[in-house]
Design an enzyme around this catalytic site. Structure first.
Site, PDB file in Angstrom:
ATOM      1  N   ARG A  91       0.825  -1.213   0.000  1.00 42.38           N
ATOM      2  CA  ARG A  91       0.000   0.000   0.000  1.00 42.38           C
ATOM      3  C   ARG A  91       0.857   1.261   0.000  1.00 42.38           C
ATOM      4  NH1 ARG A  91      -2.689  -2.998  -1.957  1.00 42.38           N
ATOM      5  NH2 ARG A  91      -4.625  -3.864  -1.236  1.00 42.38           N
ATOM      6  N   GLU A  94       1.980   1.510  -3.520  1.00 45.38           N
ATOM      7  CA  GLU A  94       0.825   1.946  -4.312  1.00 45.38           C
ATOM      8  C   GLU A  94       0.570   3.448  -4.119  1.00 45.38           C
ATOM      9  OE1 GLU A  94      -3.646   0.286  -5.013  1.00 45.38           O
ATOM     10  OE2 GLU A  94      -2.988   0.467  -2.928  1.00 45.38           O
ATOM     11  N   SER A 117      15.767  14.939   0.810  1.00 48.03           N
ATOM     12  CA  SER A 117      16.775  13.995   1.279  1.00 48.03           C
ATOM     13  C   SER A 117      16.117  12.834   2.014  1.00 48.03           C
ATOM     14  CB  SER A 117      17.747  14.703   2.226  1.00 48.03           C
ATOM     15  OG  SER A 117      18.654  13.767   2.771  1.00 48.03           O
TER      16      SER A 117
END
Length: 149
Positions: A91, A94, A117
């Site tokens: 997830r 995703e 960074s």
């Protein structure tokens, strides 16, 4: 000569000992005096620990010197296909696949040409109550590094 314990084997022993002792990641991080997300990642093999930190954890969890030695070593960071199959981790991938391009555009619009960074970086996780079900709030806090030509 004893072979060096892998970071993943050490992580498995840390997780098992934590469960056996009934400790939370937050309790271990508090003993270390370190942020909970960083401490958890280090104990799962993603950061090297100082000798003092490794000794504290191994003392707390009754783990031996081989685990401490492994916790002190530099990790090899990669994307393990087995880890990528975990629904929670997937997830995150995703979400970044969907929102990553938009976040990149917004960073460039707000800060200019550069990156956030991941080395000079903080991450935190909190729980926020919500009438529709509690929310997971994750904060990435990275220093902006401008490209210099």
């Amino acid at each position: 000569m004893t072979p060096i314990m892998s970071k993943s084997d050490a992580a498995d022993l840390v997780v098992a000992a934590r469960v056996r002792k009934g400790l939370t990641w937050a309790q271990i991080a508090e003993e270390l005096g370190a942020p909970v997300v960083w401490a958890t990642a280090a104990l799962l093999g993603q950061h090297p620990m100082t000798p003092e930190q490794a000794g504290t954890v191994c003392g707390l969890l009754d783990l031996d010197d081989a685990v401490a030695e492994s916790l002190r070593r530099q990790p090899t960071r990669s994307t393990d296909p087995a880890v990528m199959n975990d629904p929670t981790i997937y997830r995150f991938v995703e979400a970044l696949s969907v929102y990553g391009p938009a976040l990149k555009e917004l960073i460039h619009e707000e800060f200019g040409d550069g990156i956030m960074s991941a080395i000079n970086f903080k991450v935190d996780i909190t729980r926020r109550p919500d009438p529709d079900g509690d929310r997971v709030v994750i904060t990435f806090d990275g220093k902006f590094l401008d490209y210099r030509w």
